[in-house]
Every structure is written in C-alpha cells, then in structure tokens.
Design a protein around this motif. Sequence first.
Motif, PDB file in Angstrom:
ATOM      1  N   PHE A  91      10.256   5.161   1.279  1.00 37.04           N
ATOM      2  CA  PHE A  91       9.587   3.977   1.798  1.00 37.04           C
ATOM      3  C   PHE A  91       8.138   4.249   2.158  1.00 37.04           C
ATOM      4  O   PHE A  91       7.295   3.349   2.088  1.00 37.04           O
ATOM      5  N   LYS A  92       7.837   5.475   2.509  1.00 36.27           N
ATOM      6  CA  LYS A  92       6.434   5.832   2.691  1.00 36.27           C
ATOM      7  C   LYS A  92       5.705   5.688   1.358  1.00 36.27           C
ATOM      8  O   LYS A  92       4.582   5.170   1.298  1.00 36.27           O
ATOM      9  N   PHE A  93       6.358   6.118   0.284  1.00 35.29           N
ATOM     10  CA  PHE A  93       5.785   5.976  -1.057  1.00 35.29           C
ATOM     11  C   PHE A  93       5.649   4.496  -1.426  1.00 35.29           C
ATOM     12  O   PHE A  93       4.615   4.066  -1.944  1.00 35.29           O
ATOM     13  N   LEU A  94       6.709   3.706  -1.166  1.00 34.30           N
ATOM     14  CA  LEU A  94       6.684   2.289  -1.526  1.00 34.30           C
ATOM     15  C   LEU A  94       5.595   1.541  -0.769  1.00 34.30           C
ATOM     16  O   LEU A  94       4.889   0.701  -1.334  1.00 34.30           O
ATOM     17  N   ILE A  95       5.451   1.834   0.525  1.00 36.65           N
ATOM     18  CA  ILE A  95       4.408   1.179   1.313  1.00 36.65           C
ATOM     19  C   ILE A  95       3.039   1.526   0.757  1.00 36.65           C
ATOM     20  O   ILE A  95       2.166   0.669   0.596  1.00 36.65           O
ATOM     21  N   GLY A  96       2.839   2.807   0.440  1.00 36.21           N
ATOM     22  CA  GLY A  96       1.572   3.226  -0.149  1.00 36.21           C
ATOM     23  C   GLY A  96       1.345   2.603  -1.513  1.00 36.21           C
ATOM     24  O   GLY A  96       0.233   2.171  -1.838  1.00 36.21           O
ATOM     25  N   PHE A  97       2.404   2.535  -2.322  1.00 37.00           N
ATOM     26  CA  PHE A  97       2.304   1.959  -3.662  1.00 37.00           C
ATOM     27  C   PHE A  97       1.942   0.480  -3.600  1.00 37.00           C
ATOM     28  O   PHE A  97       1.089   0.006  -4.362  1.00 37.00           O
ATOM     29  N   VAL A  98       2.571  -0.258  -2.686  1.00 37.87           N
ATOM     30  CA  VAL A  98       2.260  -1.679  -2.539  1.00 37.87           C
ATOM     31  C   VAL A  98       0.815  -1.869  -2.092  1.00 37.87           C
ATOM     32  O   VAL A  98       0.109  -2.765  -2.563  1.00 37.87           O
ATOM     33  N   ALA A  99       0.352  -1.004  -1.183  1.00 43.14           N
ATOM     34  CA  ALA A  99      -1.025  -1.100  -0.700  1.00 43.14           C
ATOM     35  C   ALA A  99      -2.028  -0.886  -1.835  1.00 43.14           C
ATOM     36  O   ALA A  99      -2.959  -1.677  -2.025  1.00 43.14           O
ATOM     37  N   VAL A 100      -1.839   0.179  -2.607  1.00 44.70           N
ATOM     38  CA  VAL A 100      -2.741   0.471  -3.727  1.00 44.70           C
ATOM     39  C   VAL A 100      -2.592  -0.594  -4.814  1.00 44.70           C
ATOM     40  O   VAL A 100      -3.581  -1.026  -5.424  1.00 44.70           O
ATOM     41  N   GLY A 101      -1.356  -1.037  -5.040  1.00 45.72           N
ATOM     42  CA  GLY A 101      -1.114  -2.082  -6.033  1.00 45.72           C
ATOM     43  C   GLY A 101      -1.805  -3.387  -5.680  1.00 45.72           C
ATOM     44  O   GLY A 101      -2.298  -4.103  -6.560  1.00 45.72           O
ATOM     45  N   PHE A 102      -1.875  -3.698  -4.394  1.00 48.03           N
ATOM     46  CA  PHE A 102      -2.558  -4.906  -3.952  1.00 48.03           C
ATOM     47  C   PHE A 102      -4.040  -4.845  -4.318  1.00 48.03           C
ATOM     48  O   PHE A 102      -4.626  -5.828  -4.790  1.00 48.03           O
ATOM     49  N   VAL A 103      -4.648  -3.685  -4.112  1.00 50.83           N
ATOM     50  CA  VAL A 103      -6.063  -3.507  -4.455  1.00 50.83           C
ATOM     51  C   VAL A 103      -6.259  -3.658  -5.970  1.00 50.83           C
ATOM     52  O   VAL A 103      -7.179  -4.337  -6.436  1.00 50.83           O
ATOM     53  N   ALA A 104      -5.368  -3.030  -6.743  1.00 48.51           N
ATOM     54  CA  ALA A 104      -5.462  -3.121  -8.201  1.00 48.51           C
ATOM     55  C   ALA A 104      -5.333  -4.573  -8.673  1.00 48.51           C
ATOM     56  O   ALA A 104      -6.045  -5.020  -9.578  1.00 48.51           O
ATOM     57  N   TYR A 105      -4.425  -5.300  -8.034  1.00 50.64           N
ATOM     58  CA  TYR A 105      -4.218  -6.714  -8.359  1.00 50.64           C
ATOM     59  C   TYR A 105      -5.489  -7.528  -8.102  1.00 50.64           C
ATOM     60  O   TYR A 105      -5.910  -8.345  -8.940  1.00 50.64           O
ATOM     61  N   GLN A 106      -6.140  -7.294  -6.955  1.00 51.83           N
ATOM     62  CA  GLN A 106      -7.352  -8.036  -6.621  1.00 51.83           C
ATOM     63  C   GLN A 106      -8.506  -7.678  -7.555  1.00 51.83           C
ATOM     64  O   GLN A 106      -9.291  -8.551  -7.951  1.00 51.83           O
ATOM     65  N   VAL A 107      -8.609  -6.392  -7.924  1.00 51.44           N
ATOM     66  CA  VAL A 107      -9.660  -5.973  -8.859  1.00 51.44           C
ATOM     67  C   VAL A 107      -9.424  -6.618 -10.227  1.00 51.44           C
ATOM     68  O   VAL A 107     -10.367  -7.070 -10.891  1.00 51.44           O
ATOM     69  N   ALA A 108      -8.163  -6.680 -10.657  1.00 56.65           N
ATOM     70  CA  ALA A 108      -7.835  -7.295 -11.942  1.00 56.65           C
ATOM     71  C   ALA A 108      -8.206  -8.778 -11.957  1.00 56.65           C
ATOM     72  O   ALA A 108      -8.700  -9.296 -12.965  1.00 56.65           O
ATOM     73  N   ALA A 156     -10.601 -10.151 -10.056  1.00 57.09           N
ATOM     74  CA  ALA A 156     -12.060 -10.250  -9.965  1.00 57.09           C
ATOM     75  C   ALA A 156     -12.740  -9.958 -11.305  1.00 57.09           C
ATOM     76  O   ALA A 156     -13.786 -10.535 -11.624  1.00 57.09           O
ATOM     77  N   THR A 157     -12.152  -9.068 -12.094  1.00 52.43           N
ATOM     78  CA  THR A 157     -12.757  -8.678 -13.369  1.00 52.43           C
ATOM     79  C   THR A 157     -12.262  -9.517 -14.546  1.00 52.43           C
ATOM     80  O   THR A 157     -12.730  -9.338 -15.675  1.00 52.43           O
ATOM     81  N   GLY A 158     -11.322 -10.414 -14.290  1.00 52.64           N
ATOM     82  CA  GLY A 158     -10.812 -11.275 -15.347  1.00 52.64           C
ATOM     83  C   GLY A 158      -9.705 -10.668 -16.178  1.00 52.64           C
ATOM     84  O   GLY A 158      -9.233 -11.288 -17.135  1.00 52.64           O
TER      85      GLY A 158
END
Length: 250
Positions: free
Chosen positions: A100-117, A119-121
């Motif tokens: 769950f430490k991994f999952l929490i970290g993965f969701v956090a990084v995934g959220f950033v990747a989602y927002q960048v995607a 923003a860049t189209g």
Amino acid sequence: MELDFTFFAFAIPAVLFAGISKGGFGSGAAFAATPFLALILTPGQAVGLMLPLLMLMDLGALKAFWKKWNWHCAKLLVIGSLPGLALGGLLFGIADPDVFKFLIGFVAVGFVAYQVALATGVLRIAQEEVPDWGGYLAGFVAGFTSFISHAGGPPAAVYLLSQKLGKTEFQATTVIAFWAINALKFPPYVALGMVGKETVLATVLLAPVAFLGVYLGVVGHHKLSDKWFFRLTYVFLLITGGKLIWESMT
C-alpha cells in the motif's frame, strides 16, 4: 502513532492543504495529504487519520455548496463506488503494508502523469457527454482509489468534466459524492483497525485546521485561479510519491 512535534509538523500543513482542495478546488488535490503523512506513519495510520478529517471537511464544504450539485452525476459515482470500496477493503485486509505504500506512491505519481498528459494534449477528456455507464465505471475506480489512499478525485473528475458542468456545479457535485463515499468507508476502516482512539484524539486537535482549510478553499474558489495551486500539488506529489515507491521497494 505518537502525537509529537514531528507528527504535527507534517499533519498541520497536510490537513490545511487538503481542506483548501476540498473547499474550493474539486477535491482533486486533497489526497496529497495521504502520501505526505505516509512518510512518517504506516499506510493504514495515514489513511485512517485522514478519513475523519476529510469527513469534517465534507460537512464544512456541504454548507458552502448546498444544493448546487448535479444529483444525477453524484448518484452514479456513489453507486459505482460500492464494489470499488469493497475491493479496496478486501485488499487492505490481506496485503502487506509495503504494497500500500507502493500503491499510494504510484497513485500520486500517476496523478501527475495524468495532468501532464492533459496539459500536453496526449490525453483528452471526451468532448461528448459520457453515458451513465461511464459514471458507474468512474465511481468504481474512485471507490477503490479512495479506499486505498483517498485518491478518488481524479477518476471522478474525468467523468464530471465530460458532463460539461459549470465550475461551481462541478465543485458541489464532488463535495456531495465524496461526502457519501467517505461515510461509506468509515465502518470498514474501523473494522480493519485503521481508526482508533489515537485517531479520534488527533482528529479533535486537527479539526480547527481542517475547517480553516475549507474556509480558505471556499474563498479561493471564488477569487483565485487554481493554476498555481495545482502546480504546487504536482511537484509535491511527485516528490512524496517517488519517495514512497522507493521505500516500498527497498
């Protein structure tokens, strides 16, 4: 969980930040508090501490956005969340804490990747309204990620943005939907031992910070651009999420 200086040095800014997001910015960044707290607490303690505080924030935000929501969209998300919450509870009861430490970290990084995607189209939100099944699906994902790390905001936002809601209607719909989802999470959190006496005491002590955050978020919703708020969130999540992933793997 020791309520010492280190605890409050992490908890106060985390709760304040979550309250601001809950009060005025669609709740999307509220879960940033969880990976931050997971740096000093176990995953179970981190999510267990935030749940009653998020429920208090929900109550504060409900008053500010009362009956301004889209009830149909909120209903689809809540109903869809039920199997997702059940799956999250099942996994939390049997998996190793490092998972769950991994999952929490993965969701956090995934959220950033989602927002960048976005923003860049690279990724685009549907231009046409998504049918009801999309609301149920978004609710399922939101229920699961919400149970694991209070990160139900992003999947819910994907659906709600496709419905072309106004700014205030969007905010109000997230408030009422996650008020219900968080209330549904409380009994299994207690059953799994994630909410206990120390959690209640910490909630009482941090409640003023939670309500202050909501108030600042409501004010910000009407007066401020969310641009810099979310940029700060992305940097914050990338650092804390990356650290949690590293810790879980080492």
